[in-house]
Design a protein around this motif. Structure first.
Motif, PDB file in Angstrom:
ATOM      1  N   GLU A 181      33.368  41.914  47.714  1.00 32.24           N
ATOM      2  CA  GLU A 181      32.790  42.188  46.408  1.00 32.24           C
ATOM      3  C   GLU A 181      31.573  41.311  46.166  1.00 32.24           C
ATOM      4  O   GLU A 181      31.527  40.163  46.613  1.00 32.24           O
ATOM      5  CB  GLU A 181      33.815  41.954  45.293  1.00 32.24           C
ATOM      6  CG  GLU A 181      34.952  42.959  45.282  1.00 32.24           C
ATOM      7  CD  GLU A 181      35.906  42.714  44.134  1.00 32.24           C
ATOM      8  OE1 GLU A 181      36.055  41.540  43.721  1.00 32.24           O
ATOM      9  OE2 GLU A 181      36.498  43.690  43.633  1.00 32.24           O
ATOM     10  N   SER A 207      29.333  39.555  43.278  1.00 31.21           N
ATOM     11  CA  SER A 207      29.377  39.104  41.886  1.00 31.21           C
ATOM     12  C   SER A 207      28.088  38.374  41.535  1.00 31.21           C
ATOM     13  O   SER A 207      27.431  37.780  42.395  1.00 31.21           O
ATOM     14  CB  SER A 207      30.573  38.171  41.658  1.00 31.21           C
ATOM     15  OG  SER A 207      31.789  38.828  41.921  1.00 31.21           O
ATOM     16  N   TRP A 253      29.962  38.431  36.359  1.00 27.92           N
ATOM     17  CA  TRP A 253      30.142  39.871  36.468  1.00 27.92           C
ATOM     18  C   TRP A 253      30.319  40.295  37.915  1.00 27.92           C
ATOM     19  O   TRP A 253      29.583  39.863  38.801  1.00 27.92           O
ATOM     20  CB  TRP A 253      28.938  40.607  35.886  1.00 27.92           C
ATOM     21  CG  TRP A 253      28.720  40.337  34.428  1.00 27.92           C
ATOM     22  CD1 TRP A 253      29.403  40.869  33.374  1.00 27.92           C
ATOM     23  CD2 TRP A 253      27.726  39.467  33.871  1.00 27.92           C
ATOM     24  NE1 TRP A 253      28.914  40.383  32.197  1.00 27.92           N
ATOM     25  CE2 TRP A 253      27.873  39.525  32.464  1.00 27.92           C
ATOM     26  CE3 TRP A 253      26.727  38.663  34.409  1.00 27.92           C
ATOM     27  CZ2 TRP A 253      27.065  38.793  31.601  1.00 27.92           C
ATOM     28  CZ3 TRP A 253      25.924  37.934  33.553  1.00 27.92           C
ATOM     29  CH2 TRP A 253      26.103  38.000  32.165  1.00 27.92           C
ATOM     30  N   LYS A 254      31.283  41.166  38.143  1.00 29.78           N
ATOM     31  CA  LYS A 254      31.412  41.818  39.432  1.00 29.78           C
ATOM     32  C   LYS A 254      30.512  43.052  39.424  1.00 29.78           C
ATOM     33  O   LYS A 254      30.651  43.920  38.558  1.00 29.78           O
ATOM     34  CB  LYS A 254      32.870  42.228  39.696  1.00 29.78           C
ATOM     35  CG  LYS A 254      33.800  41.048  39.955  1.00 29.78           C
ATOM     36  CD  LYS A 254      35.212  41.536  40.263  1.00 29.78           C
ATOM     37  CE  LYS A 254      36.135  40.364  40.559  1.00 29.78           C
ATOM     38  NZ  LYS A 254      37.526  40.814  40.862  1.00 29.78           N
ATOM     39  N   TYR A 283      29.609  45.150  42.370  1.00 29.86           N
ATOM     40  CA  TYR A 283      30.052  46.274  43.207  1.00 29.86           C
ATOM     41  C   TYR A 283      30.975  45.770  44.311  1.00 29.86           C
ATOM     42  O   TYR A 283      31.020  44.564  44.607  1.00 29.86           O
ATOM     43  CB  TYR A 283      28.851  47.000  43.830  1.00 29.86           C
ATOM     44  CG  TYR A 283      27.939  46.144  44.674  1.00 29.86           C
ATOM     45  CD1 TYR A 283      28.287  45.785  45.992  1.00 29.86           C
ATOM     46  CD2 TYR A 283      26.722  45.686  44.178  1.00 29.86           C
ATOM     47  CE1 TYR A 283      27.449  44.995  46.771  1.00 29.86           C
ATOM     48  CE2 TYR A 283      25.878  44.899  44.947  1.00 29.86           C
ATOM     49  CZ  TYR A 283      26.249  44.565  46.246  1.00 29.86           C
ATOM     50  OH  TYR A 283      25.413  43.774  47.016  1.00 29.86           O
ATOM     51  N   SER A 284      31.705  46.697  44.905  1.00 31.25           N
ATOM     52  CA  SER A 284      32.459  46.410  46.126  1.00 31.25           C
ATOM     53  C   SER A 284      31.677  47.014  47.292  1.00 31.25           C
ATOM     54  O   SER A 284      30.983  48.020  47.133  1.00 31.25           O
ATOM     55  CB  SER A 284      33.862  47.015  46.058  1.00 31.25           C
ATOM     56  OG  SER A 284      33.808  48.426  46.031  1.00 31.25           O
ATOM     57  N   TYR A 333      30.594  48.764  39.832  1.00 27.31           N
ATOM     58  CA  TYR A 333      31.516  48.500  38.738  1.00 27.31           C
ATOM     59  C   TYR A 333      30.870  48.667  37.367  1.00 27.31           C
ATOM     60  O   TYR A 333      31.560  48.673  36.359  1.00 27.31           O
ATOM     61  CB  TYR A 333      32.066  47.071  38.835  1.00 27.31           C
ATOM     62  CG  TYR A 333      32.929  46.812  40.035  1.00 27.31           C
ATOM     63  CD1 TYR A 333      33.759  47.795  40.557  1.00 27.31           C
ATOM     64  CD2 TYR A 333      32.932  45.573  40.667  1.00 27.31           C
ATOM     65  CE1 TYR A 333      34.571  47.562  41.650  1.00 27.31           C
ATOM     66  CE2 TYR A 333      33.734  45.319  41.763  1.00 27.31           C
ATOM     67  CZ  TYR A 333      34.556  46.323  42.255  1.00 27.31           C
ATOM     68  OH  TYR A 333      35.363  46.077  43.341  1.00 27.31           O
TER      69      TYR A 333
END
Length: 207
Positions: A78, A80, A84-85, A87-88, A107
């Protein structure tokens, strides 16, 4: 010789007998023709329906197919930023690395221009020439859509170094530049990437 007719036997005149026989023959012929017509209609319906069923199955299968279905997943992680995350990421490849793919699932919503600008920033950090960067950015500005939470963006680099992009599993464009695919994957996979932890996860080096 006297002829004695059985009183219980119905008497049918000859002309009436012929008419009855004709009607019976006509009924049989009509029934046969109706049966033939029904069989012909059934064959016609089957002839039309079966290809439609196969077509639906074919397109349904294609709709559900992924650009990475025939590849092996090497790793995932992932990305970050602060709290905030974003995307994967998943990295896929063939056993010989002839084909490679990177799949990103977002995300949060991000404007397409921001995505391309972030790509430009990473290429600058990796030391690519401005001429190459500008050449590579142009098709991305034209091709990439805005993403929403749950959107996927996939690049697949084939053995002949052709790069194909997919948005939510649907093809959105191809880049023929032989240097593009390697440079794009380098953002995540180069030893000089700005996210070495994510790189290790994608390459399966932290197992």
């Amino acid at each position: 010789m006297a002829y004695s007719r059985n009183p219980t036997q119905a008497f049918i005149p000859e002309n009436e007998t012929s008419r009855v026989r004709a009607l019976s023959k006509s009924t049989v012929q009509s029934s046969y023709l109706n049966q033939e017509s029904t069989q012909t209609t059934n064959r016609l319906v089957s002839f039309i329906t079966l290809p439609l069923i196969f077509a639906v199955l074919f397109f349904t299968g294609n709709a559900n197919a992924s650009a990475v279905d025939d590849l092996n997943k090497r790793g995932q992680g992932e990305m970050s930023y602060l709290f905030w995350k974003l995307y994967s990421a998943e990295f896929y490849a063939t056993p010989t690395n002839s084909d490679r793919a990177l799949k990103l699932e977002y995300y949060r919503a991000i404007d397409s221009k921001d995505l391309v600008d972030a790509t430009k920033e990473q290429w600058n950090k990796l030391g690519y020439s401005n001429n190459n960067i500008q050449r590579w950015l142009q098709p991305l500005y034209e091709m990439w859509p805005n993403v929403e939470a749950g959107s996927t963006l996939t690049i697949r680099v084939t053995e002949d170094n052709i790069s194909r992009f997919y948005f939510d599993e649907q093809p959105i464009g191809t880049i023929q530049d032989k240097q593009f695919g390697e440079a794009f994957l380098a953002i995540w996979l180069s030893e000089n990437t700005s996210e070495p932890g994510l790189r290790k996860q994608l390459l399966g080096l932290n197992k």
